[in-house]
Design an enzyme around this catalytic site. Sequence first.
Site, PDB file in Angstrom:
ATOM      1  N   LYS A  43       2.187  -3.128   7.408  1.00 21.54           N
ATOM      2  CA  LYS A  43       2.469  -3.338   5.977  1.00 21.54           C
ATOM      3  C   LYS A  43       3.922  -2.927   5.673  1.00 21.54           C
ATOM      4  CE  LYS A  43       0.092  -4.496   3.001  1.00 21.54           C
ATOM      5  NZ  LYS A  43      -0.294  -5.835   2.443  1.00 21.54           N
TER       6      LYS A  43
ATOM      7  N   THR B 231       0.817  -1.214   0.000  1.00 22.85           N
ATOM      8  CA  THR B 231       0.000   0.000   0.000  1.00 22.85           C
ATOM      9  C   THR B 231       0.851   1.265   0.000  1.00 22.85           C
ATOM     10  OG1 THR B 231      -1.529   1.253   1.401  1.00 22.85           O
ATOM     11  CG2 THR B 231      -0.083  -0.256   2.541  1.00 22.85           C
ATOM     12  N   ASP B 232       0.264   2.349  -0.482  1.00 24.96           N
ATOM     13  CA  ASP B 232       0.964   3.641  -0.438  1.00 24.96           C
ATOM     14  C   ASP B 232       1.056   4.186   0.992  1.00 24.96           C
ATOM     15  OD1 ASP B 232      -1.714   4.319  -0.079  1.00 24.96           O
ATOM     16  OD2 ASP B 232      -1.768   5.841  -1.657  1.00 24.96           O
ATOM     17  N   GLU B 233       0.259   3.607   1.908  1.00 22.96           N
ATOM     18  CA  GLU B 233       0.222   4.155   3.281  1.00 22.96           C
ATOM     19  C   GLU B 233       1.553   3.989   4.007  1.00 22.96           C
ATOM     20  OE1 GLU B 233      -3.217   3.499   5.642  1.00 22.96           O
ATOM     21  OE2 GLU B 233      -4.578   3.679   3.945  1.00 22.96           O
TER      22      GLU B 233
ATOM     23  N   TYR C 105      -1.899  -0.197  11.000  1.00 27.89           N
ATOM     24  CA  TYR C 105      -2.017  -0.920   9.720  1.00 27.89           C
ATOM     25  C   TYR C 105      -0.802  -0.653   8.841  1.00 27.89           C
ATOM     26  CZ  TYR C 105      -3.279  -1.545   4.786  1.00 27.89           C
ATOM     27  OH  TYR C 105      -3.269  -1.874   3.446  1.00 27.89           O
TER      28      TYR C 105
HETATM   29  P1  NAD Z   1      -9.629  -7.376   2.146  1.00 30.93           P
HETATM   30  O1  NAD Z   1      -9.655  -7.090   3.600  1.00 30.93           O
HETATM   31  O2  NAD Z   1     -10.839  -7.122   1.334  1.00 30.93           O
HETATM   32  O3  NAD Z   1      -9.203  -8.891   1.892  1.00 30.93           O
HETATM   33  C1  NAD Z   1      -8.186  -9.511   2.624  1.00 30.93           C
HETATM   34  C2  NAD Z   1      -8.328 -11.012   2.424  1.00 30.93           C
HETATM   35  O4  NAD Z   1      -7.254 -11.644   3.130  1.00 30.93           O
HETATM   36  C3  NAD Z   1      -9.639 -11.596   2.979  1.00 30.93           C
HETATM   37  O5  NAD Z   1     -10.235 -12.436   2.029  1.00 30.93           O
HETATM   38  C4  NAD Z   1      -9.196 -12.370   4.199  1.00 30.93           C
HETATM   39  O6  NAD Z   1     -10.021 -13.501   4.478  1.00 30.93           O
HETATM   40  C5  NAD Z   1      -7.783 -12.777   3.817  1.00 30.93           C
HETATM   41  N1  NAD Z   1      -6.966 -13.044   5.002  1.00 30.93           N
HETATM   42  C6  NAD Z   1      -6.810 -12.239   6.091  1.00 30.93           C
HETATM   43  N2  NAD Z   1      -6.028 -12.849   6.989  1.00 30.93           N
HETATM   44  C7  NAD Z   1      -5.653 -14.033   6.458  1.00 30.93           C
HETATM   45  C8  NAD Z   1      -4.821 -15.090   6.904  1.00 30.93           C
HETATM   46  N3  NAD Z   1      -4.258 -15.063   8.107  1.00 30.93           N
HETATM   47  N4  NAD Z   1      -4.613 -16.141   6.086  1.00 30.93           N
HETATM   48  C9  NAD Z   1      -5.196 -16.183   4.865  1.00 30.93           C
HETATM   49  N5  NAD Z   1      -6.014 -15.226   4.403  1.00 30.93           N
HETATM   50  C10 NAD Z   1      -6.234 -14.162   5.176  1.00 30.93           C
HETATM   51  O7  NAD Z   1      -8.384  -6.537   1.600  1.00 30.93           O
HETATM   52  P2  NAD Z   1      -8.172  -5.808   0.179  1.00 30.93           P
HETATM   53  O8  NAD Z   1      -8.671  -4.429   0.293  1.00 30.93           O
HETATM   54  O9  NAD Z   1      -8.639  -6.696  -0.908  1.00 30.93           O
HETATM   55  O10 NAD Z   1      -6.574  -5.718   0.164  1.00 30.93           O
HETATM   56  C11 NAD Z   1      -5.805  -6.817  -0.332  1.00 30.93           C
HETATM   57  C12 NAD Z   1      -4.328  -6.450  -0.226  1.00 30.93           C
HETATM   58  O11 NAD Z   1      -4.058  -5.275  -0.978  1.00 30.93           O
HETATM   59  C13 NAD Z   1      -3.868  -6.163   1.202  1.00 30.93           C
HETATM   60  O12 NAD Z   1      -2.564  -6.698   1.349  1.00 30.93           O
HETATM   61  C14 NAD Z   1      -3.830  -4.648   1.286  1.00 30.93           C
HETATM   62  O13 NAD Z   1      -2.870  -4.217   2.209  1.00 30.93           O
HETATM   63  C15 NAD Z   1      -3.440  -4.295  -0.144  1.00 30.93           C
HETATM   64  N6  NAD Z   1      -3.908  -2.978  -0.611  1.00 30.93           N
HETATM   65  C16 NAD Z   1      -5.228  -2.630  -0.487  1.00 30.93           C
HETATM   66  C17 NAD Z   1      -5.660  -1.403  -0.984  1.00 30.93           C
HETATM   67  C18 NAD Z   1      -7.107  -0.973  -0.880  1.00 30.93           C
HETATM   68  O14 NAD Z   1      -7.424   0.176  -1.206  1.00 30.93           O
HETATM   69  N7  NAD Z   1      -8.036  -1.824  -0.484  1.00 30.93           N
HETATM   70  C19 NAD Z   1      -4.738  -0.539  -1.594  1.00 30.93           C
HETATM   71  C20 NAD Z   1      -3.393  -0.929  -1.680  1.00 30.93           C
HETATM   72  C21 NAD Z   1      -2.995  -2.159  -1.207  1.00 30.93           C
HETATM   73  O1  DAU Z   2      -4.187   3.943   0.455  1.00 36.47           O
HETATM   74  C1  DAU Z   2      -4.405   2.568   0.372  1.00 36.47           C
HETATM   75  C2  DAU Z   2      -5.232   2.097   1.539  1.00 36.47           C
HETATM   76  O2  DAU Z   2      -6.560   2.547   1.297  1.00 36.47           O
HETATM   77  C3  DAU Z   2      -5.213   0.586   1.724  1.00 36.47           C
HETATM   78  O3  DAU Z   2      -3.910   0.181   2.026  1.00 36.47           O
HETATM   79  C4  DAU Z   2      -6.159   0.171   2.834  1.00 36.47           C
HETATM   80  O4  DAU Z   2      -6.211  -1.243   2.934  1.00 36.47           O
HETATM   81  C5  DAU Z   2      -7.558   0.685   2.513  1.00 36.47           C
HETATM   82  O5  DAU Z   2      -8.437   0.394   3.560  1.00 36.47           O
HETATM   83  C6  DAU Z   2      -7.521   2.193   2.267  1.00 36.47           C
HETATM   84  O6  DAU Z   2      -7.247   2.897   3.508  1.00 36.47           O
HETATM   85  P1  DAU Z   2      -8.026   4.232   3.923  1.00 36.47           P
HETATM   86  O7  DAU Z   2      -7.961   4.368   5.377  1.00 36.47           O
HETATM   87  O8  DAU Z   2      -7.574   5.379   3.095  1.00 36.47           O
HETATM   88  O9  DAU Z   2      -9.526   3.819   3.423  1.00 36.47           O
HETATM   89  P2  DAU Z   2     -10.951   4.076   4.104  1.00 36.47           P
HETATM   90  O10 DAU Z   2     -11.982   3.724   3.081  1.00 36.47           O
HETATM   91  O11 DAU Z   2     -11.056   3.472   5.447  1.00 36.47           O
HETATM   92  O12 DAU Z   2     -10.969   5.667   4.290  1.00 36.47           O
HETATM   93  C7  DAU Z   2     -10.836   6.560   3.184  1.00 36.47           C
HETATM   94  C8  DAU Z   2     -10.851   7.960   3.740  1.00 36.47           C
HETATM   95  O13 DAU Z   2     -12.179   8.265   4.227  1.00 36.47           O
HETATM   96  C9  DAU Z   2      -9.941   8.189   4.928  1.00 36.47           C
HETATM   97  O14 DAU Z   2      -9.414   9.512   4.860  1.00 36.47           O
HETATM   98  C10 DAU Z   2     -10.852   8.040   6.144  1.00 36.47           C
HETATM   99  C11 DAU Z   2     -12.176   8.555   5.629  1.00 36.47           C
HETATM  100  N1  DAU Z   2     -13.379   7.906   6.182  1.00 36.47           N
HETATM  101  C12 DAU Z   2     -13.448   6.545   6.197  1.00 36.47           C
HETATM  102  C13 DAU Z   2     -14.575   5.903   6.669  1.00 36.47           C
HETATM  103  C14 DAU Z   2     -14.639   4.391   6.719  1.00 36.47           C
HETATM  104  C15 DAU Z   2     -14.442   8.684   6.616  1.00 36.47           C
HETATM  105  O15 DAU Z   2     -14.395   9.928   6.570  1.00 36.47           O
HETATM  106  N2  DAU Z   2     -15.565   8.032   7.068  1.00 36.47           N
HETATM  107  C16 DAU Z   2     -15.674   6.684   7.133  1.00 36.47           C
HETATM  108  O16 DAU Z   2     -16.725   6.158   7.589  1.00 36.47           O
END
Ligand code: NAD
Ligand code: DAU
Length: 343
Positions: A162, A133-135, A158
Amino acid sequence: MKGNKTILITGGAGFIGSHVVRYFVEKYPNYSILNLDKLTYAGNKENIQDITAPNYRFIQGDICDADFLSTLFAEETIEAVIHLAAESHVDRSIENPLEFVHTNVIGTVNLLNAAKKQWNHDMTDKLFYHVSTDEVYGSLAEGEFFLETTSYDPQSPYSASKASSDHFVRAYHNTYKLPIVLSNCSNNYGPNQFPEKLIPVCIQNIVDNKALPIYGQGVNVRDWLFVFDHVTAIDKVFHEGKIGETYNIGGFNEWKNIDLVKTLCKIMDKKLDREEGSSEKLITYVTDRAGHDMRYAIDSTKISQELNWKPSVQFEEGLEKTVDWYLANSTWLDNIKTGNYRK
Ligand code: NAD
Ligand code: DAU
């Protein structure tokens, strides 16, 4: 990576992983795709129930279970890993950091160990691809961008977990010559995202006429990418990425949270045939997230120049597609709300 391969994709029942699995199964019938997922609260078999091709298999298992991974690698001829399994939600990491250490750090190291043990005699044509992730880069001031060379400065439990996993992946390359590649992506949105993240929370609450919780002043900036564009980037990095390298993935698409939610409200008013402005009235400012990063923005020049990748979906178009998907799949949401998706 070429030829007939067995690829282990972890986290393939989650949001991004399910799209990655489907894409690889359909595009590469010569690959055998093993989808390893623990099915935590975020894992959902409904996300993958349509994937029935003969080159695909689902395995329920935990990356924190080192013995299980060792047996899996001994029994299957896994030649590549695309590692997405993780605890992914920042708010949950604030409540329970240790769970994030277990899954994201120890789980990743377990997976690295299993791959290293199995591949040690011959690392040729093997690949461990870590999806991150970019975080990990922390929070940006106005006008700055995250580059692959930006120093890590994670701010939430988180992102700290990562960041740690990223460091371990690089350490295994440096120390044991494990062939690795990494990518760090911005905020994804699209179908199948668990309804704890901003966009699905707001879609669901608008449908239910409930408050739209905006943390703080709503001025935090996120850089949004449609999930299918992340998937095509993962495909590029997996097949063409240089061993040992990192690629930032993003669409140069920054939005203040409040502006994003207002745009979503306009789309929802139209789709639900409600009076213009009615969804916006649901916006409610709530207590800010602890340690809330102000701004993320990815510079994806490297992947676009070196691997010829670019995003294909405009934000408003992607948002509309996402809304359409959630409205057409209300049972998917209902099953999550009632807990039926885990049965
Ligand atoms: P998600 O939470 O939707 O899915 C995570 C999956 O991992 C789930 O299916 C869960 O059951 C599985 N999992 C969790 N713990 C596990 C374990 N111990 N063993 C096996 N499986 C397990 O997450 P996502 O949003 O699809 O993100 C997927 C990946 O991409 C993550 O590594 C996250 O850090 C990265 N990522 C997410 C975003 C985003 O915006 N969602 C952006 C950049 C990177
Ligand atoms: O940048 C990549 C990341 O993006 C991934 O690595 C993470 O897995 C993914 O969850 C996401 O993280 P964020 O914290 O940015 O996503 P989230 O949807 O939780 O929040 C987006 C923005 O909105 C953040 O600034 C917090 C705000 N927010 C979020 C929720 C859930 C609100 O204002 N209200 C809300 O209810």
